[in-house]
Design a protein around this motif. Sequence first.
Motif, short mmCIF file in Angstrom:
data_model
loop_
_atom_site.label_atom_id
_atom_site.label_comp_id
_atom_site.label_asym_id
_atom_site.label_seq_id
_atom_site.Cartn_x
_atom_site.Cartn_y
_atom_site.Cartn_z
N UNK A 96 46.96 48.03 51.20
CA UNK A 96 48.62 48.62 50.81
C UNK A 96 48.25 48.98 49.14
N UNK A 97 46.43 49.22 48.99
CA UNK A 97 46.88 49.80 47.29
C UNK A 97 47.26 51.26 46.91
N UNK A 98 47.51 52.04 47.97
CA UNK A 98 47.88 53.51 48.20
C UNK A 98 47.22 54.42 47.47
N UNK A 99 45.86 53.84 47.47
CA UNK A 99 44.95 54.82 46.68
C UNK A 99 44.91 56.22 47.16
N UNK A 100 44.84 56.31 49.31
CA UNK A 100 44.70 57.07 49.60
C UNK A 100 45.66 58.43 50.14
N UNK A 101 46.91 58.33 49.25
CA UNK A 101 47.70 58.45 49.02
C UNK A 101 47.74 59.07 46.79
N UNK A 116 44.75 43.86 45.22
CA UNK A 116 45.19 42.89 45.26
C UNK A 116 45.81 41.95 44.67
N UNK A 117 46.00 43.30 43.06
CA UNK A 117 46.85 42.49 41.90
C UNK A 117 48.13 43.74 41.57
N UNK A 118 49.11 42.72 40.76
CA UNK A 118 50.06 43.98 40.60
C UNK A 118 49.83 43.42 39.49
N UNK A 119 50.79 45.75 39.26
CA UNK A 119 50.65 46.35 38.39
C UNK A 119 51.75 45.81 37.37
N UNK A 120 50.79 46.30 36.27
CA UNK A 120 52.42 45.39 34.95
C UNK A 120 51.19 46.23 33.76
N UNK A 121 50.04 45.44 33.38
CA UNK A 121 49.31 46.06 32.35
C UNK A 121 49.16 47.09 31.93
N UNK A 122 48.99 48.62 33.21
CA UNK A 122 48.43 49.78 32.75
C UNK A 122 47.86 50.18 32.84
N UNK A 123 46.58 48.91 33.74
CA UNK A 123 45.35 49.42 34.23
C UNK A 123 43.98 49.19 33.49
N UNK A 127 48.31 38.65 38.58
CA UNK A 127 48.57 37.84 40.06
C UNK A 127 48.88 38.64 40.54
N UNK A 128 48.61 38.01 42.51
CA UNK A 128 49.01 38.94 43.49
C UNK A 128 49.93 39.57 43.81
N UNK A 129 50.11 41.31 43.67
CA UNK A 129 50.94 42.23 44.38
C UNK A 129 51.56 41.69 45.72
N UNK A 130 52.68 42.49 45.58
CA UNK A 130 53.03 42.34 46.96
C UNK A 130 53.09 42.15 48.45
N UNK A 131 52.08 42.22 48.70
CA UNK A 131 51.66 43.09 49.19
C UNK A 131 49.49 42.59 50.04
#
Lengths: 375, 256
Positions: free
Chosen positions: A267-272, B188-195, B209-213
Amino acid sequence: MTTSQTKVVERVDLGILIDLLADSGYDVIGPTKQDQTIVYRPISAIDDLPIGWTDVQDGGSYRLVRRDDSALFGYVVGPHSWKSYLFPPRSVLLTIENVDGELIFTPPDAPDRRYAFIGIRACELAAIAIQDRVFLGSGQVDTTYANNRAGLFTVGVNCAVAGGTCFCASMKTGPRCLAGYDLVLTEVLDESTHHFVFEAGSDAGGEVLHQLPGRDATEADFARVAAIVDDTAAHMGRSMDTRRVREDIYTNRDSAHWDRVAERCLSCANCTLVCPTCFCSTTEDTASLDAALGQRERRWDSCFTLDFSGLHGHPVRETPTARYRQWLTHKLATWQDQFDSIGCVGCGRCITWCPVGIDITHEVAAIRTRSEVPA
Amino acid sequence: MSKPKLAVWKFASCDGCQLSLLDCEDELLDIVGAIDIAYFPEATRAELPGPYDVSLVEGSVTTPHDAARIQEIRKLSGTLITIGACATAGGIQALRNWADVDDFLSIVYAHPEYLDTLETSTPIADHVPVDFELRGCPISKVQLIEVISAFVQKRKPNVPGHSVCVECKLRGTSCVMVASAIPCLGPVTQAGCGAICPAFDRGCYGCFGPAESPNVIALGDWWKSLGIEDDDLVRALRTFNSYAPEFKEASATYER
Ligand code: SF4
Ligand code: SF4
Ligand code: SF4
Ligand code: SF4
């Protein structure tokens, strides 16, 4: 203005094309090597192209390797797509000023620039045609897209190699550029020759072609072009059977295979986000702390995020199964109901850039096994 | 309309997240214009008594004293927002949750008998109801300002729960896992840092930490195909957010 319809341009003269476009006021964008990938960025000279590089692609894997020649276009598509320019990852839709309690809404000015895309592939031209239908053709014109699209000049490339995850031949979108280009070139390279066979696809393209040095193309040149694209079509890394695909997906809504994909999907969304046709976005409203200035921004979103299907604070598509099924069903089936075409052009990006190599061609084949295509 | 009163509280932590607030140099005047900073020992000695409209809580609960203190803070606070990996997941110090605390104490301190500490480091939400958790090690100051603005303006903050991969793609960074086989926790990690890490050719370390799903096991299987051993998977998952449920459970499956 005089125009030319075809021309054979020698390698040493190709730089003139970039100069001509830049001098005519275009922002010239093209493929260029940046770190470990080939991306689309502003270019100003032939040397900015990934000369002598190719890409080896498979599910979840992309490697740049040296070719044994100096081809300029000897690779396929990378992680970027042209949608980053026409439908940018973020765009401001409105700024809102609070002047003594009165709210003043201002859309951004149309940008003062025209893009020239050099090295756009057949699948990518097909993708732009699809996004044109989405953003310009459904009765409601998207201003951001229309502004970025206005005055676009495209130099297509007929692919002389197919990538490991390419399947345009079975989607009937390539490897020969079919429509939507101002110019298209085929790179011809062997021990004794290095030249480009050009064809014009529009008056604007014909005018530029007329200014390039070179000779008229002959039957023999076109025979060579046909041989090159036929060879590419014969070496596609993947394929997809599109006959009855919509019906098969609808029939197999409850296939157990959806759950099997979901076990692997992150569910990382990369594909989209790498897909050149995916167009979904969300809007974010922000305001300064004193609430004097606000902004509404659009940013790319994806059917793989929970917020995307959030209704009244709860996601409708809560499970990874539901999200993957939504994505694939939209691409191949409901897209046809919505826009009269399949939403996939066979570029292979979703396969290569899925971090765990989930493969749309394999998954659709597995999902439809219960309703075999009649011979 | 009087300005809302803000308090900033520290538990077991490195202070880095509180510093993010002071680091908001350009925005600090706007913040002070919109809220009263009533209690913030890191920044000012002036202390206004509670109750407070909003409390920012940094750090995890590691002592009986802190376990009692957070109850008092909850009573004094209208809205309680936890900030950073320590407050939201127990922090690096939660590594003690897999070890014997007495072993550490005898090695580190000359007189461990003076200490009164708990067996575990736990997130604030294990002790009291929390209204919003802001992730990160440290938190992002942009997100902190967004959360404070949203509180002042009584709206939902724009703090998405999706993966770091989305931020990679928004900024046009090429995936380091696909292009260079560098193991990355971003999916699997929640966004926020700007990668930030992938932009510098590193894999994501999971600071937010863990992303939403998160499907940690599926990512772990892929890492193994890249040649990563179970031990390394355990180490990768047990850093800043080791005690976040999804990382904790996944790391246990790789432990032999
Ligand atoms: S679905 Fe995949 S193969 Fe099809 S156009 Fe999108 S990225 Fe390319
Ligand atoms: S999908 Fe076809 S047109 Fe697109 S890059 Fe591959 S070979 Fe070229
Ligand atoms: S299919 Fe692949 S890229 Fe798409 S969400 Fe799932 S894991 Fe991510
Ligand atoms: S580098 Fe990491 S965070 Fe970025 S897209 Fe790849 S897997 Fe996701």
